[in-house]
Scaffold this active site. Structure first.
Site, PDB file in Angstrom:
ATOM      1  N   HIS A  66       0.838  -1.193   0.000  1.00 14.17           N
ATOM      2  CA  HIS A  66       0.000   0.000   0.000  1.00 14.17           C
ATOM      3  C   HIS A  66       0.874   1.244   0.000  1.00 14.17           C
ATOM      4  CE1 HIS A  66      -3.862  -1.991   0.740  1.00 14.17           C
ATOM      5  NE2 HIS A  66      -3.172  -2.832   1.455  1.00 14.17           N
ATOM      6  N   PRO A  67       0.479   2.276  -0.743  1.00 13.99           N
ATOM      7  CA  PRO A  67       1.220   3.529  -0.652  1.00 13.99           C
ATOM      8  C   PRO A  67       1.057   4.146   0.725  1.00 13.99           C
ATOM      9  CG  PRO A  67      -0.787   3.837  -1.925  1.00 13.99           C
ATOM     10  CD  PRO A  67      -0.661   2.349  -1.662  1.00 13.99           C
ATOM     11  N   PHE A 103      -0.102   2.555   8.563  1.00 15.52           N
ATOM     12  CA  PHE A 103      -1.492   2.528   8.991  1.00 15.52           C
ATOM     13  C   PHE A 103      -2.347   1.966   7.867  1.00 15.52           C
ATOM     14  CE2 PHE A 103      -5.531   5.138   9.434  1.00 15.52           C
ATOM     15  CZ  PHE A 103      -6.052   4.378  10.466  1.00 15.52           C
ATOM     16  N   ALA A 106     -10.189   2.636   3.288  1.00 14.44           N
ATOM     17  CA  ALA A 106     -10.433   4.070   3.246  1.00 14.44           C
ATOM     18  C   ALA A 106     -11.608   4.481   2.374  1.00 14.44           C
ATOM     19  CB  ALA A 106      -9.167   4.782   2.742  1.00 14.44           C
TER      20      ALA A 106
END
Length: 200
Positions: A97-98, A151, A155
């Protein structure tokens, strides 16, 4: 890109054996039907699955499950495979994930350009205050320092304010509890990616 046959995926694989598809959960438009997915060559299938979850072990477990009879079975197999993984496998998936990041300008751009959010949700994110974005960036740095991974949260549909509230609430968790929460969020993300993959 909408793929109604498998030639483009085969092209990616044959052009460069190490090539991967540079697509992310919330902004790719990479779609096919379940029969098309079932008929992909194994290397191309692995590439398609990796756009949904970056864990090598998960991809291998899922490849072994194909062909699948229907979308519900696909989701069940994905959930079973994810829950059978080790913590190290989960952490590998997180690295794909970025990072939301420590750069507020990059953070604002990330939120503002999330193309799958509804128009009203995009507007609320674009209007997020500088204070909120700075707090979110700082919180992400603190989170990564505490837990040693970025984290992870599903989203979709969440504003910057909602993300910040979730981040702050999870920062107080102990590592044992937080890894399970993060893994659960990743599992939600994977399901959403699979649904998008089969949205043709």
């Amino acid at each position: 890109m909408v793929i109604n046959d498998v030639e483009r995926l085969n092209y990616y694989h044959t052009r460069d054996a190490s090539a991967t598809l540079s697509m992310t959960c919330l902004d790719y438009d990479y779609k096919m039907t379940l029969p098309e997915l079932n008929h992909l060559p194994k290397p191309a299938l692995a590439q398609a699955l990796q756009t949904c979850c970056g864990s090598t072990a998960w991809v291998e477990k899922m490849r072994a499950a194909f062909p699948v009879s229907d979308a519900e079975t696909l989701m069940d197999e994905a959930n079973t495979a994810w829950n059978a993984l080790s913590e190290a496998d989960w952490r590998e998936a997180f690295t794909h994930h970025p990072k939301i990041g420590g750069d507020v300008a990059a953070l604002r751009a990330k939120f503002a350009s999330t193309s799958t959010w509804a128009e009203g949700e995009q507007a609320s994110v674009r209007e997020a205050s500088q204070e909120t974005l700075e707090a979110l960036a700082a919180g992400n740095t603190e989170y990564e320092k505490k837990f040693s991974y970025i984290f992870i949260v599903c989203a979709t549909g969440k504003s910057a304010e909602e993300m910040l509230a979730l981040l702050q609430a999870r920062l107080v968790n102990n590592p044992e509890a937080e890894i399970l929460i993060a893994a659960g969020e990743q599992n939600k993300i994977t399901r959403l990616r699979l649904e998008k993959l089969l949205a043709a």
